[in-house]
Design a protein around this motif. Sequence first.
Motif, mmCIF file in Angstrom:
data_model
loop_
_atom_site.group_PDB
_atom_site.id
_atom_site.type_symbol
_atom_site.label_atom_id
_atom_site.label_comp_id
_atom_site.label_asym_id
_atom_site.label_seq_id
_atom_site.Cartn_x
_atom_site.Cartn_y
_atom_site.Cartn_z
ATOM 1 N N THR A 1 2.738 -1.108 1.969
ATOM 2 C CA THR A 1 2.056 -0.812 3.050
ATOM 3 C C THR A 1 0.845 -1.661 3.318
ATOM 4 O OG1 THR A 1 2.874 1.726 2.808
ATOM 5 C CG2 THR A 1 1.019 1.115 4.464
ATOM 6 N N GLU B 1 4.468 1.915 -3.521
ATOM 7 C CA GLU B 1 4.748 2.024 -2.018
ATOM 8 C C GLU B 1 3.350 2.023 -1.194
ATOM 9 O OE1 GLU B 1 6.279 5.946 -1.079
ATOM 10 O OE2 GLU B 1 7.945 5.875 -2.354
ATOM 11 N N ARG B 2 2.343 2.199 -1.898
ATOM 12 C CA ARG B 2 1.063 2.006 -1.139
ATOM 13 C C ARG B 2 0.690 0.426 -1.179
ATOM 14 N NH1 ARG B 2 -3.270 6.560 -1.635
ATOM 15 N NH2 ARG B 2 -1.857 8.320 -1.987
ATOM 16 N N SER C 1 7.703 6.199 -12.626
ATOM 17 C CA SER C 1 7.133 7.291 -12.716
ATOM 18 C C SER C 1 6.201 7.318 -11.386
ATOM 19 C CB SER C 1 6.252 7.672 -13.986
ATOM 20 O OG SER C 1 5.801 8.997 -13.844
ATOM 21 N N MET C 2 4.713 7.613 -11.763
ATOM 22 C CA MET C 2 3.542 7.521 -10.836
ATOM 23 C C MET C 2 3.567 6.162 -10.208
ATOM 24 S SD MET C 2 -0.158 8.915 -10.885
ATOM 25 C CE MET C 2 -1.017 7.700 -11.856
ATOM 26 N N GLU D 1 5.792 4.428 -8.905
ATOM 27 C CA GLU D 1 6.578 4.228 -7.730
ATOM 28 C C GLU D 1 5.830 4.581 -6.430
ATOM 29 O OE1 GLU D 1 9.967 6.593 -7.987
ATOM 30 O OE2 GLU D 1 10.400 5.899 -10.011
ATOM 31 N N GLU D 2 4.974 5.797 -6.314
ATOM 32 C CA GLU D 2 3.993 6.063 -5.225
ATOM 33 C C GLU D 2 3.212 4.795 -5.192
ATOM 34 O OE1 GLU D 2 2.776 8.321 -2.324
ATOM 35 O OE2 GLU D 2 4.159 9.064 -3.646
ATOM 36 N N LEU D 3 2.337 4.171 -6.183
ATOM 37 C CA LEU D 3 1.543 3.086 -6.004
ATOM 38 C C LEU D 3 2.290 1.905 -5.493
ATOM 39 C CD1 LEU D 3 -1.260 2.109 -6.898
ATOM 40 C CD2 LEU D 3 -0.283 1.314 -9.277
ATOM 41 N N LEU E 1 -4.734 7.862 -7.007
ATOM 42 C CA LEU E 1 -3.552 6.872 -6.520
ATOM 43 C C LEU E 1 -4.674 5.689 -5.685
ATOM 44 C CD1 LEU E 1 -0.303 8.562 -5.564
ATOM 45 C CD2 LEU E 1 -0.852 7.097 -7.450
ATOM 46 N N GLN E 2 -5.475 6.196 -4.804
ATOM 47 C CA GLN E 2 -6.222 5.233 -4.129
ATOM 48 C C GLN E 2 -6.870 4.130 -4.897
ATOM 49 O OE1 GLN E 2 -5.652 4.506 -0.595
ATOM 50 N NE2 GLN E 2 -6.664 2.634 -1.431
#
Length: 56
Positions: free
Chosen positions: A49, A45-46, A38-39, A41-43, A15-16
Amino acid sequence: MVAVDLPAGDGDAGLQEYADVVVEAIDDRGELIVVAQSMGEELAERLETYRRGRSA
């Protein structure tokens, strides 16, 4: 609209690394609407931030 080529073929990319590619593509843009599933969504959020940290 910005479409990016994520390093999906790189088995070591996480993800990073995905976030780094997206940040590079959007870094000089103003207000954004990010659509993710899917994935992604996590991206998303990053990215939020990261952008919040830049404007602080």
